[in-house]
Design a protein around this motif. Structure first.
Motif, PDB file in Angstrom:
ATOM      1  N   ARG A 109       4.740 -28.396   0.524  1.00  0.00           N
ATOM      2  CA  ARG A 109       5.736 -27.406   0.108  1.00  0.00           C
ATOM      3  C   ARG A 109       7.066 -27.685   0.774  1.00  0.00           C
ATOM      4  O   ARG A 109       7.121 -28.141   1.911  1.00  0.00           O
ATOM      5  N   ASN A 110       8.133 -27.403   0.068  1.00  0.00           N
ATOM      6  CA  ASN A 110       9.471 -27.539   0.619  1.00  0.00           C
ATOM      7  C   ASN A 110      10.064 -26.150   0.792  1.00  0.00           C
ATOM      8  O   ASN A 110      10.129 -25.370  -0.159  1.00  0.00           O
ATOM      9  N   HIS A 111      10.487 -25.866   1.996  1.00  0.00           N
ATOM     10  CA  HIS A 111      11.065 -24.558   2.291  1.00  0.00           C
ATOM     11  C   HIS A 111      12.570 -24.702   2.448  1.00  0.00           C
ATOM     12  O   HIS A 111      13.071 -25.702   2.963  1.00  0.00           O
ATOM     13  N   SER A 112      13.292 -23.709   2.008  1.00  0.00           N
ATOM     14  CA  SER A 112      14.749 -23.756   2.092  1.00  0.00           C
ATOM     15  C   SER A 112      15.203 -23.616   3.544  1.00  0.00           C
ATOM     16  O   SER A 112      14.473 -23.130   4.411  1.00  0.00           O
ATOM     17  N   ARG A 113      16.413 -24.035   3.759  1.00  0.00           N
ATOM     18  CA  ARG A 113      17.004 -23.952   5.093  1.00  0.00           C
ATOM     19  C   ARG A 113      17.061 -22.495   5.545  1.00  0.00           C
ATOM     20  O   ARG A 113      16.767 -22.171   6.698  1.00  0.00           O
ATOM     21  N   GLU A 114      17.440 -21.617   4.639  1.00  0.00           N
ATOM     22  CA  GLU A 114      17.565 -20.196   4.967  1.00  0.00           C
ATOM     23  C   GLU A 114      16.215 -19.599   5.377  1.00  0.00           C
ATOM     24  O   GLU A 114      16.129 -18.809   6.316  1.00  0.00           O
ATOM     25  N   PHE A 115      15.148 -19.976   4.655  1.00  0.00           N
ATOM     26  CA  PHE A 115      13.814 -19.483   4.984  1.00  0.00           C
ATOM     27  C   PHE A 115      13.407 -19.936   6.385  1.00  0.00           C
ATOM     28  O   PHE A 115      12.903 -19.144   7.189  1.00  0.00           O
ATOM     29  N   LYS A 116      13.635 -21.225   6.668  1.00  0.00           N
ATOM     30  CA  LYS A 116      13.267 -21.755   7.987  1.00  0.00           C
ATOM     31  C   LYS A 116      14.027 -21.027   9.093  1.00  0.00           C
ATOM     32  O   LYS A 116      13.439 -20.646  10.114  1.00  0.00           O
ATOM     33  N   LEU A 117      15.336 -20.852   8.894  1.00  0.00           N
ATOM     34  CA  LEU A 117      16.131 -20.152   9.908  1.00  0.00           C
ATOM     35  C   LEU A 117      15.693 -18.700  10.058  1.00  0.00           C
ATOM     36  O   LEU A 117      15.691 -18.152  11.165  1.00  0.00           O
ATOM     37  N   GLN A 118      15.314 -18.064   8.958  1.00  0.00           N
ATOM     38  CA  GLN A 118      14.846 -16.667   9.007  1.00  0.00           C
ATOM     39  C   GLN A 118      13.557 -16.562   9.818  1.00  0.00           C
ATOM     40  O   GLN A 118      13.437 -15.705  10.699  1.00  0.00           O
ATOM     41  N   VAL A 119      12.585 -17.440   9.536  1.00  0.00           N
ATOM     42  CA  VAL A 119      11.301 -17.408  10.245  1.00  0.00           C
ATOM     43  C   VAL A 119      11.517 -17.679  11.730  1.00  0.00           C
ATOM     44  O   VAL A 119      11.015 -16.951  12.596  1.00  0.00           O
ATOM     45  N   VAL A 120      12.297 -18.706  12.050  1.00  0.00           N
ATOM     46  CA  VAL A 120      12.550 -19.052  13.443  1.00  0.00           C
ATOM     47  C   VAL A 120      13.301 -17.922  14.140  1.00  0.00           C
ATOM     48  O   VAL A 120      12.999 -17.565  15.286  1.00  0.00           O
ATOM     49  N   GLY A 121      14.263 -17.324  13.451  1.00  0.00           N
ATOM     50  CA  GLY A 121      15.035 -16.226  14.036  1.00  0.00           C
ATOM     51  C   GLY A 121      14.173 -15.016  14.359  1.00  0.00           C
ATOM     52  O   GLY A 121      14.332 -14.386  15.412  1.00  0.00           O
ATOM     53  N   GLN A 122      13.239 -14.688  13.459  1.00  0.00           N
ATOM     54  CA  GLN A 122      12.351 -13.542  13.690  1.00  0.00           C
ATOM     55  C   GLN A 122      11.409 -13.796  14.858  1.00  0.00           C
ATOM     56  O   GLN A 122      11.164 -12.907  15.672  1.00  0.00           O
ATOM     57  N   VAL A 123      10.898 -15.020  14.962  1.00  0.00           N
ATOM     58  CA  VAL A 123      10.007 -15.353  16.070  1.00  0.00           C
ATOM     59  C   VAL A 123      10.786 -15.368  17.373  1.00  0.00           C
ATOM     60  O   VAL A 123      10.327 -14.840  18.393  1.00  0.00           O
ATOM     61  N   HIS A 124      11.972 -15.953  17.343  1.00  0.00           N
ATOM     62  CA  HIS A 124      12.793 -16.046  18.549  1.00  0.00           C
ATOM     63  C   HIS A 124      13.237 -14.663  19.036  1.00  0.00           C
ATOM     64  O   HIS A 124      13.278 -14.406  20.246  1.00  0.00           O
ATOM     65  N   ALA A 125      13.566 -13.788  18.111  1.00  0.00           N
ATOM     66  CA  ALA A 125      14.021 -12.449  18.489  1.00  0.00           C
ATOM     67  C   ALA A 125      12.869 -11.551  18.940  1.00  0.00           C
ATOM     68  O   ALA A 125      13.104 -10.460  19.476  1.00  0.00           O
ATOM     69  N   GLY A 126      11.641 -11.969  18.713  1.00  0.00           N
ATOM     70  CA  GLY A 126      10.498 -11.178  19.129  1.00  0.00           C
ATOM     71  C   GLY A 126      10.095 -10.131  18.097  1.00  0.00           C
ATOM     72  O   GLY A 126       9.254  -9.271  18.385  1.00  0.00           O
ATOM     73  N   LEU A 127      10.671 -10.175  16.911  1.00  0.00           N
ATOM     74  CA  LEU A 127      10.298  -9.227  15.865  1.00  0.00           C
ATOM     75  C   LEU A 127       8.882  -9.484  15.363  1.00  0.00           C
ATOM     76  O   LEU A 127       8.173  -8.545  14.989  1.00  0.00           O
ATOM     77  N   HIS A 128       8.509 -10.759  15.320  1.00  0.00           N
ATOM     78  CA  HIS A 128       7.170 -11.149  14.880  1.00  0.00           C
ATOM     79  C   HIS A 128       6.694 -12.296  15.764  1.00  0.00           C
ATOM     80  O   HIS A 128       7.496 -13.040  16.320  1.00  0.00           O
ATOM     81  N   THR A 129       5.393 -12.448  15.839  1.00  0.00           N
ATOM     82  CA  THR A 129       4.845 -13.581  16.584  1.00  0.00           C
ATOM     83  C   THR A 129       4.691 -14.775  15.635  1.00  0.00           C
ATOM     84  O   THR A 129       4.742 -14.619  14.411  1.00  0.00           O
ATOM     85  N   THR A 130       4.494 -15.926  16.230  1.00  0.00           N
ATOM     86  CA  THR A 130       4.288 -17.129  15.422  1.00  0.00           C
ATOM     87  C   THR A 130       3.038 -16.965  14.559  1.00  0.00           C
ATOM     88  O   THR A 130       3.042 -17.328  13.382  1.00  0.00           O
ATOM     89  N   ALA A 131       2.001 -16.387  15.118  1.00  0.00           N
ATOM     90  CA  ALA A 131       0.750 -16.188  14.375  1.00  0.00           C
ATOM     91  C   ALA A 131       0.961 -15.265  13.175  1.00  0.00           C
ATOM     92  O   ALA A 131       0.425 -15.511  12.084  1.00  0.00           O
ATOM     93  N   GLN A 132       1.757 -14.190  13.341  1.00  0.00           N
ATOM     94  CA  GLN A 132       2.029 -13.278  12.227  1.00  0.00           C
ATOM     95  C   GLN A 132       2.761 -14.003  11.096  1.00  0.00           C
ATOM     96  O   GLN A 132       2.430 -13.842   9.924  1.00  0.00           O
ATOM     97  N   ARG A 133       3.777 -14.790  11.449  1.00  0.00           N
ATOM     98  CA  ARG A 133       4.542 -15.541  10.443  1.00  0.00           C
ATOM     99  C   ARG A 133       3.644 -16.565   9.740  1.00  0.00           C
ATOM    100  O   ARG A 133       3.762 -16.771   8.539  1.00  0.00           O
ATOM    101  N   CYS A 134       2.733 -17.177  10.506  1.00  0.00           N
ATOM    102  CA  CYS A 134       1.826 -18.168   9.921  1.00  0.00           C
ATOM    103  C   CYS A 134       0.903 -17.531   8.886  1.00  0.00           C
ATOM    104  O   CYS A 134       0.724 -18.070   7.790  1.00  0.00           O
ATOM    105  N   ARG A 135       0.327 -16.383   9.244  1.00  0.00           N
ATOM    106  CA  ARG A 135      -0.571 -15.694   8.311  1.00  0.00           C
ATOM    107  C   ARG A 135       0.181 -15.188   7.087  1.00  0.00           C
ATOM    108  O   ARG A 135      -0.282 -15.327   5.954  1.00  0.00           O
TER     109      ARG A 135
END
Length: 133
Positions: free
Chosen positions: A4-30
């Protein structure tokens, strides 16, 4: 899902949420069916490249720049050597009885040194055809 190819915006959104502590890496993965290693790789790229992350051509290839600089120096050196050789050849005395004695008769008017062919594309003859009869 592999490939799968993910857009730049999606990648930055996921990383931003994990970095900010809004979600864990495991939550984003699931939630997005992603591998944890993929999110970690995205986080590393954002840490390394910042705003330039996930863009093509943002990295400058330093080795290519060094190679270009080296070739430019070499080209300058060759140009200098050619100039010196051209000057030396123009002032070098011709030996009697050599093939260069039969060079273009107009070489003095064209400013050509010991060349067998003048810039007017003459054949190596005693009289230059471009000079007229």
């Amino acid at each position: 899902m592999p490939g799968r190819n993910h857009s730049r915006e999606f990648k930055l959104q996921v990383v931003g949420q994990v970095h900010a502590g809004l979600h864990t890496t495991a939550q984003r993965c699931r939630e997005h069916s992603l591998a944890a290693s993929l999110i970690h790789r995205w986080r590393k790229e954002v840490e390394d490249r910042g705003e330039a992350a996930f863009t093509d051509g943002a990295k400058t290839d330093r080795s290519a720049e060094l190679r270009i600089a080296e070739l430019e120096r070499y080209c300058g050196q060759l140009a200098l050597e050619n100039s010196i050789l051209r000057t030396s050849l123009a002032t070098y005395p011709l030996k009697k009885g050599t093939a260069s004695d039969y060079g273009c008769a107009c070489r003095a008017s064209h400013g050509v040194g010991a060349s067998l062919v003048c810039p007017a594309r003459c054949q190596p003859v005693l009289v230059c055809p471009s000079a007229g009869p």
